[in-house]
Design an enzyme around this catalytic site. Structure first.
Site, short mmCIF file in Angstrom:
data_model
loop_
_atom_site.label_atom_id
_atom_site.label_comp_id
_atom_site.label_asym_id
_atom_site.label_seq_id
_atom_site.Cartn_x
_atom_site.Cartn_y
_atom_site.Cartn_z
N TYR A 176 -7.36 -3.08 -4.04
CA TYR A 176 -8.28 -1.93 -4.11
C TYR A 176 -9.07 -1.97 -5.43
CZ TYR A 176 -9.56 3.06 -3.57
OH TYR A 176 -10.22 4.25 -3.44
N SER A 194 -14.54 4.11 -7.53
CA SER A 194 -13.20 4.68 -7.73
C SER A 194 -12.86 4.66 -9.22
CB SER A 194 -12.20 3.82 -6.96
OG SER A 194 -10.87 4.06 -7.37
#
Ligand code: GCO
Ligand code: CA
Length: 262
Positions: free
Chosen positions: A159, A146
């Site tokens: 996250y 990510s």
């Protein structure tokens, strides 16, 4: 035939959570390059819908219900896939979740849940699948990272911690398994138009404008933008590429950004 660097004919690819969004787009890309697609999810309903969606594109995908955070279910699921569909040549660790809560308001259980799915499950699925890859003399593992493997953002601490960890797990897998002709790499998507980003992609929402101005390509990614990189990292074309994360981000990580009035 040795010039067919990007041909995936005869290869079986497991894309965890490949029942929608980026995972499904990458799976479709691999299928169009010749691979047989296997996906999994927690829900048989989600799988049925996905199989129908693949079918509409002429792809005969296979679906299995198991929980990627549960090692015994993963062992069972992988065993079933390999006996019913075939040995897994390509693994994309795609299944993931996000919770958007500031650190001081976040419950430990919620933080742990994100780490469990986004970081621990790639560890579980990879260690399960890699044994067969080692025996067969090779394989491809792609971990879906990510922007948050590199950058922080308000409210996505778990996250970011998981995706930063996944980047380093990718390097460690490459370190341990490159000698078995297994290439482990990551793909780091930028900001893509998917259901995960739907709440922050609304027209006029400040985050929507922010992403477009923060991205040199000046748009959200289309899930199909990931297909070329997925095919590359799944194919012979990347046979000496180990431990990298390829960021498919329209240039976000290349730039500091610009003042909001420009
Ligand atoms: C967010 C987004 C991101 C993206 C993506 C960025 O809230 O900032 O959801 O986390 O999903 O992973 O690369
Ligand atoms: Ca095969």
């Amino acid at each position: 035939m040795s010039t067919k660097l990007f041909d995936l004919s005869g290869k079986v690819a497991l894309i965890t959570g490949g029942v929608h969004g980026l995972g499904m787009a990458m799976a479709k890309g691999l299928a169009h390059a010749g691979a047989t697609i296997v996906v999994n999810d927690l829900s048989s309903n989600a799988i049925d819908n996905a199989i129908a969606e693949y079918k509409a594109e002429g792809i005969e995908a296979h679906g299995y219900v198991f929980n990627v955070t549960d090692e015994s279910q993963v062992k069972e699921g992988v065993k079933k896939i390999e006996s019913e569909v075939g040995p897994i040549d390509i693994l994309i660790n795609n299944a993931g979740i996000i919770k958007r809560t500031p650190i001081i308001d976040m419950e430990v259980e919620d933080f742990a849940a994100v780490i469990n799915v986004d970081l621990i499950s790639p560890f579980i699925v990879s260690k399960t699948v890699v044994k067969g890859m080692i025996e067969r003399g090779g394989g491809k593992i792609i971990n879906i990272c990510s922007m948050m493997s590199e950058l922080g953002r308000d409210s996505v601490s778990a996250y970011a911690a998981a995706k930063g960890g996944l980047k380093m797990l990718t390097k460690n897998m490459a370190t341990e398994w490159a000698k078995y002709n297994i290439q482990t790499n990551g793909i780091g998507p930028g900001y893509f138009a998917t259901s995960q980003t739907a709440p922050i992609r609304v027209n006029g929402h400040p985050f929507n404008d922010f992403i477009i101005s923060r991205t040199p390509a000046a748009r959200w990614g289309d899930p199909e933008d990931l297909q070329g990189t997925a095919i590359f990292l799944a194919s012979k074309a990347s046979d000496f590429v180990n431990g990298h994360v390829v960021y498919v981000d329209g240039g976000i990580l290349a730039t500091i950004g610009k003042p909001s009035n420009e």
